[in-house]
Design a protein around this motif. Structure first.
Motif, short mmCIF file in Angstrom:
data_model
loop_
_atom_site.label_atom_id
_atom_site.label_comp_id
_atom_site.label_asym_id
_atom_site.label_seq_id
_atom_site.Cartn_x
_atom_site.Cartn_y
_atom_site.Cartn_z
N PHE A 1 -5.88 52.37 55.42
CA PHE A 1 -6.04 53.83 55.37
C PHE A 1 -7.30 54.16 54.58
CE2 PHE A 1 -1.55 52.79 55.69
CZ PHE A 1 -1.18 53.53 56.81
N TYR A 2 -8.25 54.76 55.24
CA TYR A 2 -9.53 55.07 54.59
C TYR A 2 -9.57 56.57 54.33
CZ TYR A 2 -14.53 54.60 53.67
OH TYR A 2 -15.76 54.59 53.08
N LEU A 3 -9.58 56.94 53.03
CA LEU A 3 -9.54 58.38 52.70
C LEU A 3 -10.95 58.91 52.46
CD1 LEU A 3 -6.56 57.66 52.49
CD2 LEU A 3 -6.42 58.94 50.36
N ALA A 4 -11.60 59.32 53.55
CA ALA A 4 -12.93 59.93 53.40
C ALA A 4 -12.72 61.43 53.19
CB ALA A 4 -13.77 59.65 54.65
N LEU A 5 -12.14 61.77 52.05
CA LEU A 5 -11.59 63.11 51.83
C LEU A 5 -12.05 63.70 50.51
CD1 LEU A 5 -7.85 62.45 52.77
CD2 LEU A 5 -9.49 63.83 54.06
N PRO A 6 -12.02 65.02 50.39
CA PRO A 6 -12.30 65.61 49.08
C PRO A 6 -11.17 65.27 48.10
CG PRO A 6 -11.78 67.32 50.70
CD PRO A 6 -11.79 66.03 51.43
N PRO A 7 -11.51 65.16 46.81
CA PRO A 7 -10.51 64.71 45.83
C PRO A 7 -9.28 65.60 45.76
CG PRO A 7 -12.53 65.49 44.75
CD PRO A 7 -12.82 65.41 46.21
N SER A 8 -9.41 66.87 46.16
CA SER A 8 -8.25 67.76 46.05
C SER A 8 -7.08 67.29 46.90
CB SER A 8 -8.66 69.19 46.46
OG SER A 8 -9.24 69.15 47.74
N VAL A 9 -7.32 66.50 47.93
CA VAL A 9 -6.19 66.06 48.77
C VAL A 9 -5.88 64.55 48.64
CG1 VAL A 9 -6.21 67.97 50.41
CG2 VAL A 9 -7.69 66.01 50.83
N PHE A 10 -6.59 63.84 47.74
CA PHE A 10 -6.29 62.41 47.54
C PHE A 10 -4.79 62.18 47.31
CE2 PHE A 10 -10.48 60.81 45.37
CZ PHE A 10 -11.09 60.80 46.61
N VAL A 11 -4.26 62.97 46.37
CA VAL A 11 -2.90 62.68 45.92
C VAL A 11 -1.87 62.98 47.02
CG1 VAL A 11 -1.14 63.26 44.20
CG2 VAL A 11 -3.51 62.84 43.49
N PRO A 12 -1.87 64.21 47.61
CA PRO A 12 -0.89 64.42 48.68
C PRO A 12 -1.03 63.44 49.84
CG PRO A 12 -2.42 66.29 48.52
CD PRO A 12 -2.63 65.43 47.31
N VAL A 13 -2.27 63.13 50.23
CA VAL A 13 -2.43 62.23 51.38
C VAL A 13 -1.92 60.83 51.03
CG1 VAL A 13 -4.08 61.10 52.93
CG2 VAL A 13 -4.32 63.54 52.42
N SER A 14 -2.25 60.35 49.84
CA SER A 14 -1.79 58.99 49.53
C SER A 14 -0.26 58.94 49.48
CB SER A 14 -2.43 58.48 48.23
OG SER A 14 -2.08 59.30 47.16
N LYS A 15 0.35 60.01 49.02
CA LYS A 15 1.82 60.04 48.95
C LYS A 15 2.44 60.10 50.37
CE LYS A 15 5.34 63.26 47.20
NZ LYS A 15 5.55 64.10 48.38
N HIS A 16 1.92 61.02 51.17
CA HIS A 16 2.49 61.17 52.53
C HIS A 16 2.27 59.92 53.37
CE1 HIS A 16 4.01 65.18 52.34
NE2 HIS A 16 2.86 65.67 51.93
N VAL A 17 1.12 59.30 53.19
CA VAL A 17 0.86 58.08 53.97
C VAL A 17 1.87 57.01 53.57
CG1 VAL A 17 -0.77 56.19 54.29
CG2 VAL A 17 -1.59 58.54 54.34
N ARG A 18 2.08 56.88 52.27
CA ARG A 18 3.01 55.84 51.79
C ARG A 18 4.42 56.11 52.31
NH1 ARG A 18 5.89 52.59 51.24
NH2 ARG A 18 6.32 51.09 49.57
N GLU A 19 4.81 57.37 52.31
CA GLU A 19 6.18 57.71 52.71
C GLU A 19 6.40 57.70 54.22
OE1 GLU A 19 7.00 61.41 50.76
OE2 GLU A 19 7.13 60.44 48.78
N ASN A 20 5.34 58.01 54.97
CA ASN A 20 5.55 58.20 56.42
C ASN A 20 4.82 57.21 57.31
OD1 ASN A 20 7.09 60.82 56.31
ND2 ASN A 20 5.24 61.39 55.20
N CYS A 21 3.79 56.57 56.79
CA CYS A 21 2.95 55.76 57.69
C CYS A 21 2.82 54.31 57.25
CB CYS A 21 1.54 56.36 57.78
SG CYS A 21 1.50 58.07 58.27
N TYR A 22 3.66 53.85 56.37
CA TYR A 22 3.52 52.51 55.81
C TYR A 22 4.02 51.47 56.83
CZ TYR A 22 3.53 49.32 51.74
OH TYR A 22 3.27 48.32 50.83
N ALA A 23 3.19 50.49 57.14
CA ALA A 23 3.62 49.47 58.10
C ALA A 23 4.73 48.64 57.48
CB ALA A 23 2.44 48.57 58.46
N GLN A 24 5.79 48.42 58.25
CA GLN A 24 6.95 47.74 57.68
C GLN A 24 6.78 46.22 57.63
OE1 GLN A 24 9.12 49.53 56.07
NE2 GLN A 24 7.98 51.32 56.76
N SER A 25 5.97 45.69 58.54
CA SER A 25 5.69 44.25 58.43
C SER A 25 4.19 44.12 58.47
CB SER A 25 6.29 43.51 59.62
OG SER A 25 5.60 43.88 60.79
N GLY A 26 3.64 43.30 57.61
CA GLY A 26 2.19 43.19 57.54
C GLY A 26 1.65 43.82 56.27
#
Ligand code: BG6
Length: 484
Positions: A118-143
């Protein structure tokens, strides 16, 4: 090692960083066959657009100056690997939607191991919500899952600690890759070899031989439309606290016991911890003003008319350890100067007086850009019937020495490292902490937290910087030999 079956998800796919750096770097790797097998690239941003529009945007930045048909064919292939999803940065359903898209790609894989970067080419204001949502919703289960983030990592020690601890709630240090793109530059990587694979240099690399060190970053253009971002940060946060400090740490650290990333980063942190916070008296600040038909910083519409934000800074760092006690390290950086150049200048001490008086000092210059080079200024007898020492140069200019030279883009090198899971050229959490400790007091003073804000000295667009600069560096022992 490189993992097959990898999807790279580029958040902020329609933004500036993605267009200028991330996509060109991914394409550069792809063109040279360096991306993992079966790779997919998924762009993600708020902008609603169809795939054709997305491809048009992302490929408009891929370079093919001579319209080479082979490169054009590669661009077409690259497009086929790449899809787009739009969604918000703060709501779970958007990320669940993204996850369904990722699964739809992965179900075609032969093997049942999927890796996601996951490459976050984003403004710092959304680093935290995106990293949280990605971890909760998009985390690969194997690998393997990895997250790549870019500066700014906060704006002082406390805000950096906040950011880090928030991201850490979702991602381990091992999964996190913090980019400082200077660590991907060829000449910065060469520092390790130059220092530790050459006895002739290595044994003179200390206070006994070295008088002072200058690490200089010069850009010939101003903020040019980026004033809004810049004014919030200033040149110290933009360049000194990260890029130049990284160069300093590799230049001054002790020999790592191995190439393992933790061995290297341990040494960097150790030397940074020996540096006390910068003092006001060791600082010069500047701000460019219009000259030669070019606008001043305050003429940028996105900058407040009364801004005292520095666009130039020179600061001196001192390292309290046995190797470096008493050697000033001058870090200087500026926008709208007379040239584009990033270099390290290691100035050695005066030769023993006696038979030679008033001759130039030795200087080792490591030019990071443009045109990578290492050269050593040495005194040589002027040939002929005389006995005069003249300054000369032993010159290793890469272009001349390495035929067919292809210096990889910093971002290509770093993205490849992230795919391989090699952290050596990424910034560790404690490195950031100690870097902010060095710079936070001076930044708070500049921000006006201790009273009135210091006024930067004006310097004309296209000049060498504020007029007090020469006197300033001379006061730390720098002796100008020839034009630099
Ligand atoms: C970025 C800064 O990190 O580095 C910019 O935000 C600066 O202001 C840039 O221009 C310089 O990078 P490079 O690779 O062009 O030296």
């Amino acid at each position: 090692e490189l993992k097959d079956n990898t999807i790279v998800i580029v958040f902020g796919a329609s933004g500036d960083l993605a267009k200028k750096k991330t996509y060109p770097a991914l394409f550069g790797l792809f063109k040279n066959g360096l991306l993992p097998k079966d790779v997919h690239i998924v762009g993600y941003a708020r902008t609603k657009m169809d795939e054709a529009e997305y491809h048009k945007r992302t490929t408009s930045y891929l370079k093919n100056p001579d319209n080479d048909p082979e490169v054009s064919a590669k661009i077409e292939e690259f497009k086929k690997l790449s899809t787009y999803i739009s969604g918000g940065y703060e709501d779970a359903p958007s990320f669940q939607n993204l996850n369904r898209h990722l699964e739809s790609i992965e179900k075609n894989y032969q093997r049942k191991e999927y890796n996601r970067v996951f490459y976050l080419a984003l403004p710092p204001s959304v680093f935290v919500p995106v990293s949280k949502h990605v971890r909760e919703n998009c985390y690969a289960q194997s690998g393997v899952n990895r997250i790549i983030i870019e500066k700014p990592f906060g704006s002082d020690l406390d805000s950096c600690r906040d950011l880090l601890s928030n991201v850490k709630q979702s991602w381990t240090e091992d999964e996190t890759f913090r980019i400082d793109h200077y660590l991907g530059k060829e000449m910065v990587k060469n520092l390790l070899v130059l220092r530790f694979a050459n006895v002739a240099l290595g044994n003179n690399w200390d206070k006994n031989s070295i008088s002072n060190v200058q690490i200089t970053f010069k850009e010939p253009f101003g903020t040019e439309g980026r004033g809004g971002y810049f004014d919030e940060f200033g040149i110290i946060r933009d360049v000194l606290q990260n890029h130049l400090l990284q160069v300093l740490s590799i230049l001054t650290m002790e020999r790592p016991v191995s190439f393992a990333s933790e061995d290297i980063r341990n040494e960097k942190v150790k030397v940074l911890r020996a540096i006390p916070p910068i003092e006001r008296k060791d600082t010069v600040l500047g701000q460019y003003v219009g000259a030669n038909g070019k606008p001043g910083y305050l003429d940028d519409d996105s900058v407040p008319k009364d801004s005292v934000c520095p666009t130039f800074a020179a600061t001196v760092l001192w390292i309290h350890n046995e190797r470096w006690e008493g050697v000033p390290f001058v870090l200087k950086a500026g926008k709208a100067l007379n040239e584009a150049k990033v270099e390290v200048r290691v100035q050695f001490k005066d030769v023993t007086q006696g038979i030679f008086k008033d001759i130039s000092r030795n200087e080792l210059v490591i030019r990071i850009q443009p045109s990578e080079a290492v050269y050593l200024k040495m005194n040589t007898k002027s040939p002929g019937l005389n006995f005069r020492a003249v300054p000369t140069e032993m010159d290793l200019t890469y272009k001349r020495r390495f035929s067919d030279l292809k210096v990889p883009e910093a971002y290509e090198s770093l993205i490849l490292d992230a795919f391989k899971g090699d952290h050596s050229n990424f910034v560790r959490d404690d490195e950031l902490d100690v870097a902010w400790k060095i710079f936070t007091p001076i930044l708070h003073w500049i921000d006006g937290k201790d009273g009135s804000r210091p006024r930067p000295s004006p310097y004309p667009y296209g000049s060498r910087g504020p007029k007090e600069l020469d006197q300033f560096i001379a006061s730390y022992g720098y002796r100008r030999a020839t034009e630099d």
